[in-house]
Design a protein around this motif. Sequence first.
Motif, PDB file in Angstrom:
ATOM      1  N   ASP A 220      50.885  37.133  53.951  1.00 61.92           N
ATOM      2  CA  ASP A 220      50.527  36.125  52.774  1.00 61.92           C
ATOM      3  C   ASP A 220      50.527  35.134  53.292  1.00 61.92           C
ATOM      4  O   ASP A 220      51.436  34.505  53.554  1.00 61.92           O
ATOM      5  N   GLU A 221      49.224  34.286  52.596  1.00 62.45           N
ATOM      6  CA  GLU A 221      49.086  33.294  52.916  1.00 62.45           C
ATOM      7  C   GLU A 221      49.518  32.935  54.115  1.00 62.45           C
ATOM      8  O   GLU A 221      50.477  31.400  54.064  1.00 62.45           O
TER       9      GLU A 221
ATOM     10  N   SER B 275      49.747  38.361  46.363  1.00 58.34           N
ATOM     11  CA  SER B 275      51.446  39.098  46.788  1.00 58.34           C
ATOM     12  C   SER B 275      52.023  40.086  46.611  1.00 58.34           C
ATOM     13  O   SER B 275      52.434  40.593  47.388  1.00 58.34           O
TER      14      SER B 275
ATOM     15  N   GLN C 286      54.557  34.914  53.061  1.00 51.86           N
ATOM     16  CA  GLN C 286      54.545  33.462  52.151  1.00 51.86           C
ATOM     17  C   GLN C 286      55.586  32.132  53.047  1.00 51.86           C
ATOM     18  O   GLN C 286      54.671  31.160  53.939  1.00 51.86           O
TER      19      GLN C 286
HETATM   20 MG   LIG Z   1      51.237  34.896  46.324  1.00 52.68          MG
END
Ligand SMILES: [Mg+2]
Lengths: 262, 235
Positions: A179-180, A67, A104
Amino acid sequence: MREVRMHADEPFCGAPLLRRGLTPVPLAEARDLTLRADGQALLDGVSCSFAAGRRTVVMGANGSGKSLLLRLMHGLIRPTSGTVLWRGAPLDRRARARQALVFQTPVMLRRSVLANLRFALAVRGVPRCARRARAEAALEQARLTALAHRPARVLSGGEQQRLAIARALACRPELLLLDEPTASLDPASTALIEQAVDAAHADGVTVALVTHDAGQARRLADDIVFLHAGRVAEHGPAAQVLSRPRSEAARAWLEGRLHLGP
Amino acid sequence: MDGFAEVLGQALALILSGDPDLVEIIGLSLRVTLSAVALGCVLGLPLGAVAGAFRFPGRAAVVVLMNALMGLPPVVVGLLVYLSLSASGPLGVLGLLYTPAAMIVAQTVLVTPIIAALTRQVVEDLHGEYAEQFASLGVGPAHRVAALLWDARYSLLTVVLAGFGRAVAEVGAVIIVGGNINHVTRVMTTTIALETSKGNLELALALGVVLLALALTVNAAVMALRASAVRAAYA
Ligand SMILES: [Mg+2]
Ligand SMILES: Nc1ncnc2c1ncn2[C@@H]1O[C@H](COP(=O)(O)OP(=O)(O)O)[C@@H](O)[C@H]1O
């Protein structure tokens, strides 16, 4: 602010160049990035690049700095040392406007789904008259049209993530950072998000995606950056990293000795 | 106890009869307080939003000052506004002393710090949530303030209500700068104070009932609005 130019106008795409055996053009590049907090190196000499027109998947265990790397590439935080380059020049505000980051945990304004899209377009300088059509097209693409007037924050996790991606793409970025995006989502939502990423890539958007899902990496990655404890353990074409990893970390992960999370 | 029931009966009769004096006093009260709250919003909302959404030198001092001013004693505000507006004061030429305008000024001084300080807290919390998304999109300063104020709208309703509650119930400041002049500067609270001391309890109690009902109604309305906002995840 000027309207972000359509990626369709861009004169090149990375993939065809690669097929002709040329080195891919790095759209964004990290050069020797180090990030320290409280005397601790969170990232240590990270160098990697996101090649134009390609999908780079960033992998690594929890806390390995994935991240942070995305935030640095997007210019949200400054490195302690090292540089982030955009088309070979130092990253600045204008370059950041060519990128879009999907966090995320999606951050949704306390407004309707449509209003969230229109806000992003207004901020990015899209003329008022063009906003509605573009927002609606983005909703159509994300299959969220039926939810256009719903408060964004009552949407399910998967729907919010799709909205976040639609909002990012509505800004017509050259580089989409994710991010994810599918962490903690069910397989159906994951599939929809992977489709959205694929469609963006087919449109010529360069993609950088963080995941610790091996299946997702296999499905989406052209290139892989493998982070381990704040360093780049491995960076190369997905086929090579996934079949003949050079680093101990990537090997350990592939052999099931290293668990990446969640 | 008999006395109280009798007075209450007379007070309610006064309210129901639509007594012109009563209506005039309530009307002036609302005019003064709503004007002060409106001015307090015009000043306090942007001030609080800026203090909540930006980091700048001296910000900590500004926040401490705003918080401290929240607790200003109304009589002190009344005294200071009186001194400014009195014939020999810096604003004496305006001739505002003992007018509703003076009362609006005093109540504005009273509610602006309340609105600003509470807005600062609300906006700061919301900005904590939005900051990275805003940075990513490249939201400019003016757009940021506007978006935060708009997205905090339901929380800010409660903030405005706090200002209204404080102003409408306040007696010390308006009695000093207004003088409680019949048909000119008499508002609910000052009338209650005066009429009670004169023994005219039914008028005092009638105004007390109205004041209470007003507070209950406004609170209930804001609560209901907030509840619907929470359901839509807008609060
Ligand atoms: Mg992360
Ligand atoms: N602002 C910060 N201050 C100090 N440490 C941080 C900060 N942000 C992240 N870290 C630490 O840096 C490491 C990498 O974080 P992150 O990039 O979020 O990991 P991940 O690879 O799981 O995304 C973690 O150990 C995290 O605790």
